[in-house]
Design a protein around this motif. Sequence first.
Motif, PDB file in Angstrom:
ATOM      1  N   MET A   1      -3.495  -5.022  -7.422  1.00  0.00           N
ATOM      2  CA  MET A   1      -4.185  -6.283  -7.721  1.00  0.00           C
ATOM      3  C   MET A   1      -5.110  -6.113  -8.921  1.00  0.00           C
ATOM      4  SD  MET A   1      -7.117  -8.266  -5.593  1.00  0.00           S
ATOM      5  CE  MET A   1      -8.311  -7.137  -6.273  1.00  0.00           C
ATOM      6  N   LYS A   2      -5.148  -7.097  -9.779  1.00  0.00           N
ATOM      7  CA  LYS A   2      -6.101  -7.124 -10.883  1.00  0.00           C
ATOM      8  C   LYS A   2      -7.088  -8.260 -10.613  1.00  0.00           C
ATOM      9  CE  LYS A   2      -2.732  -5.288 -14.144  1.00  0.00           C
ATOM     10  NZ  LYS A   2      -1.943  -5.519 -15.372  1.00  0.00           N
ATOM     11  N   MET A  21      -3.790  -6.137  -0.401  1.00  0.00           N
ATOM     12  CA  MET A  21      -3.281  -5.503   0.812  1.00  0.00           C
ATOM     13  C   MET A  21      -4.209  -4.444   1.390  1.00  0.00           C
ATOM     14  SD  MET A  21      -0.381  -3.003  -0.764  1.00  0.00           S
ATOM     15  CE  MET A  21       0.266  -4.019  -2.076  1.00  0.00           C
ATOM     16  N   GLY A  23      -7.047  -1.123   1.015  1.00  0.00           N
ATOM     17  CA  GLY A  23      -7.181   0.052   0.165  1.00  0.00           C
ATOM     18  C   GLY A  23      -8.045  -0.262  -1.039  1.00  0.00           C
ATOM     19  N   PRO A  24      -7.746   0.331  -2.187  1.00  0.00           N
ATOM     20  CA  PRO A  24      -8.609   0.163  -3.365  1.00  0.00           C
ATOM     21  C   PRO A  24      -8.724  -1.282  -3.824  1.00  0.00           C
ATOM     22  CG  PRO A  24      -6.577   1.349  -3.909  1.00  0.00           C
ATOM     23  CD  PRO A  24      -6.639   1.260  -2.436  1.00  0.00           C
ATOM     24  N   TRP A  53       0.876 -12.237  -2.558  1.00  0.00           N
ATOM     25  CA  TRP A  53       0.640 -12.344  -1.120  1.00  0.00           C
ATOM     26  C   TRP A  53      -0.593 -11.547  -0.749  1.00  0.00           C
ATOM     27  CZ3 TRP A  53       0.826  -7.476   1.093  1.00  0.00           C
ATOM     28  CH2 TRP A  53       1.717  -6.528   0.579  1.00  0.00           C
ATOM     29  N   ASN A  55      -2.490  -9.650   2.972  1.00  0.00           N
ATOM     30  CA  ASN A  55      -2.319  -9.389   4.403  1.00  0.00           C
ATOM     31  C   ASN A  55      -3.640  -9.675   5.129  1.00  0.00           C
ATOM     32  OD1 ASN A  55      -3.934  -7.216   3.813  1.00  0.00           O
ATOM     33  ND2 ASN A  55      -2.375  -5.667   4.249  1.00  0.00           N
ATOM     34  N   LYS A  84       2.761 -19.282   0.856  1.00  0.00           N
ATOM     35  CA  LYS A  84       2.744 -18.141   1.779  1.00  0.00           C
ATOM     36  C   LYS A  84       1.341 -17.932   2.356  1.00  0.00           C
ATOM     37  CE  LYS A  84       5.542 -15.953   2.945  1.00  0.00           C
ATOM     38  NZ  LYS A  84       6.294 -16.104   4.222  1.00  0.00           N
TER      39      LYS A  84
ATOM     40  N   GLY B   7      -8.153  -3.022 -13.069  1.00  0.00           N
ATOM     41  CA  GLY B   7      -6.823  -2.544 -12.725  1.00  0.00           C
ATOM     42  C   GLY B   7      -6.838  -1.789 -11.404  1.00  0.00           C
ATOM     43  N   VAL B   9      -6.767   1.079  -8.603  1.00  0.00           N
ATOM     44  CA  VAL B   9      -7.385   2.398  -8.479  1.00  0.00           C
ATOM     45  C   VAL B   9      -6.333   3.359  -7.932  1.00  0.00           C
ATOM     46  CG1 VAL B   9      -9.212   3.727  -7.387  1.00  0.00           C
ATOM     47  CG2 VAL B   9      -9.600   1.338  -8.024  1.00  0.00           C
ATOM     48  N   LEU B  30      -5.515   4.341   3.208  1.00  0.00           N
ATOM     49  CA  LEU B  30      -5.030   3.037   2.734  1.00  0.00           C
ATOM     50  C   LEU B  30      -4.811   3.033   1.223  1.00  0.00           C
ATOM     51  CD1 LEU B  30      -7.134   0.507   4.855  1.00  0.00           C
ATOM     52  CD2 LEU B  30      -4.858   1.420   5.313  1.00  0.00           C
ATOM     53  N   ASP B  31      -5.304   4.073   0.528  1.00  0.00           N
ATOM     54  CA  ASP B  31      -5.053   4.176  -0.914  1.00  0.00           C
ATOM     55  C   ASP B  31      -3.555   4.200  -1.222  1.00  0.00           C
ATOM     56  OD1 ASP B  31      -7.734   4.237  -1.364  1.00  0.00           O
ATOM     57  OD2 ASP B  31      -7.833   6.341  -1.913  1.00  0.00           O
ATOM     58  N   LEU B  33      -1.188   2.409   0.259  1.00  0.00           N
ATOM     59  CA  LEU B  33      -0.467   1.161   0.574  1.00  0.00           C
ATOM     60  C   LEU B  33       0.375   0.657  -0.601  1.00  0.00           C
ATOM     61  CD1 LEU B  33      -2.927  -0.972   2.761  1.00  0.00           C
ATOM     62  CD2 LEU B  33      -0.726  -0.024   3.447  1.00  0.00           C
ATOM     63  N   PRO B  34      -0.166   0.662  -1.837  1.00  0.00           N
ATOM     64  CA  PRO B  34       0.691   0.201  -2.952  1.00  0.00           C
ATOM     65  C   PRO B  34       1.948   1.059  -3.114  1.00  0.00           C
ATOM     66  CG  PRO B  34      -1.618   0.216  -3.620  1.00  0.00           C
ATOM     67  CD  PRO B  34      -1.542   0.912  -2.287  1.00  0.00           C
ATOM     68  N   ASP B  37       4.411  -0.058  -0.552  1.00  0.00           N
ATOM     69  CA  ASP B  37       4.977  -1.352  -0.946  1.00  0.00           C
ATOM     70  C   ASP B  37       6.085  -1.155  -1.994  1.00  0.00           C
ATOM     71  OD1 ASP B  37       4.912  -4.297  -0.951  1.00  0.00           O
ATOM     72  OD2 ASP B  37       4.218  -4.027  -3.010  1.00  0.00           O
ATOM     73  N   GLU B  41      10.037  -2.067  -1.410  1.00  0.00           N
ATOM     74  CA  GLU B  41      10.683  -2.992  -2.344  1.00  0.00           C
ATOM     75  C   GLU B  41      11.897  -2.324  -3.011  1.00  0.00           C
ATOM     76  OE1 GLU B  41       9.155  -5.652  -6.018  1.00  0.00           O
ATOM     77  OE2 GLU B  41       7.870  -5.631  -4.236  1.00  0.00           O
ATOM     78  N   VAL B  55       8.796 -10.980   0.974  1.00  0.00           N
ATOM     79  CA  VAL B  55       7.337 -11.049   1.135  1.00  0.00           C
ATOM     80  C   VAL B  55       6.952 -10.893   2.607  1.00  0.00           C
ATOM     81  CG1 VAL B  55       5.343 -12.594   0.961  1.00  0.00           C
ATOM     82  CG2 VAL B  55       6.933 -12.394  -0.957  1.00  0.00           C
ATOM     83  N   ASP B  56       7.725 -11.520   3.508  1.00  0.00           N
ATOM     84  CA  ASP B  56       7.443 -11.380   4.946  1.00  0.00           C
ATOM     85  C   ASP B  56       7.497  -9.908   5.363  1.00  0.00           C
ATOM     86  OD1 ASP B  56       7.190 -14.090   5.159  1.00  0.00           O
ATOM     87  OD2 ASP B  56       9.096 -14.426   6.186  1.00  0.00           O
ATOM     88  N   ALA B  58       7.236  -7.238   3.354  1.00  0.00           N
ATOM     89  CA  ALA B  58       6.183  -6.478   2.662  1.00  0.00           C
ATOM     90  C   ALA B  58       4.831  -6.650   3.352  1.00  0.00           C
ATOM     91  CB  ALA B  58       6.097  -6.930   1.203  1.00  0.00           C
ATOM     92  N   ILE B  59       4.498  -7.891   3.713  1.00  0.00           N
ATOM     93  CA  ILE B  59       3.225  -8.133   4.407  1.00  0.00           C
ATOM     94  C   ILE B  59       3.214  -7.390   5.751  1.00  0.00           C
ATOM     95  CG2 ILE B  59       1.798  -9.876   5.571  1.00  0.00           C
ATOM     96  CD1 ILE B  59       2.707 -11.889   3.433  1.00  0.00           C
ATOM     97  N   SER B  62       2.803  -3.667   5.438  1.00  0.00           N
ATOM     98  CA  SER B  62       1.411  -3.331   5.082  1.00  0.00           C
ATOM     99  C   SER B  62       0.506  -3.417   6.315  1.00  0.00           C
ATOM    100  CB  SER B  62       0.897  -4.249   3.967  1.00  0.00           C
ATOM    101  OG  SER B  62       0.538  -5.519   4.448  1.00  0.00           O
ATOM    102  N   GLU B  63       0.780  -4.377   7.191  1.00  0.00           N
ATOM    103  CA  GLU B  63      -0.030  -4.508   8.416  1.00  0.00           C
ATOM    104  C   GLU B  63       0.180  -3.313   9.344  1.00  0.00           C
ATOM    105  OE1 GLU B  63      -2.232  -6.653   8.762  1.00  0.00           O
ATOM    106  OE2 GLU B  63      -1.676  -8.491   7.703  1.00  0.00           O
ATOM    107  N   THR B  66      -1.234  -0.126   7.879  1.00  0.00           N
ATOM    108  CA  THR B  66      -2.703  -0.177   7.979  1.00  0.00           C
ATOM    109  C   THR B  66      -3.148   0.221   9.386  1.00  0.00           C
ATOM    110  OG1 THR B  66      -2.897  -1.899   6.293  1.00  0.00           O
ATOM    111  CG2 THR B  66      -4.727  -1.686   7.836  1.00  0.00           C
TER     112      THR B  66
END
Lengths: 113, 154
Positions: A1-2, A21, A23-24, A53, A55, A84, B7, B9, B30-31, B33-34, B37, B41, B55-56, B58-59, B62-63, B66
């Motif tokens: 995310m930005k 989502m 984290g950072p 999106w 969460n 969404k 941007g 991290v 949690l760092d 998570l990206p 994802d 994908e 998207v469903d 991916a969300i 992530s849940e 987490t």
Amino acid sequence: MKLSSRDVGDVMVLEPKGKIMGGPDATVLHDKLHEFIDQDKKKVVIDLAKVDWMNSTGLGILISGLTTLRNNGGELKLANVTDKIQSLLTITKLITVFEAHDSVDDAVASFSK
Amino acid sequence: MTQPDKGPVRPRHNVKIVRKNNRMEIPSSLDYLPKVDQFVESKLKKLRIKKDQLVDIAISVSEIVTNAVMHGNKNDLGKKVKINVEASPSQVEVIVEDEGTGFDPSSVECRLDPESLLKEAGRGILIVDSLMDKVEILCGPGKGTKVKIVKLLR
């Protein structure tokens, strides 16, 4: 995310972009909201137009910002809520908690009413 | 005034992410998570999957990840979270495993009454249940937790 931000009069507009989502990413958004509160900027709009999106962590950050602002006499409003995110707000019943507007201009103007 | 864009991290931990075929292992932070994802994908991009379905999934992943990081492994970097993605033209199945001590799924409750609405956490499973077609939580004392989620691609 930005994340970027701009001010429109006394209203702060936050513009996250991408996926929220946890984290950072979550820390950046959370810290920015609380930075506004620390600076006594109590009118905040979050423009969700460019958010792919989010969460439940993202929803939690919005709630944290909303409650902290309200507890300090301020308000957080949403603009350009995507389908969404709208569906997530409906599932969690948070749609009843947040004030959402179709555009940033509408959201900013609503603070004057 | 536009603020400088910070941007994303980058994860700071000196630990490895393991990827093999459809499987990925991450440390309990949690760092990552990206990275998860991106992995999910990459496994789904060859399918003719609608963006909304992607998207469903991916969300939901992530849940579940987490929960595995925070509640299962309690952010212990020495413990791993395993993610397995099985994708076919008819469905996508993702299994997430942690190395925690397990929990009683019936004890998980998401309250939607007005007094509870402003709580910052506790909505993950509710969201996953709504977005996915099947959710199975398998766990036992001392065995960690394994969560299987399925999205039918109709």
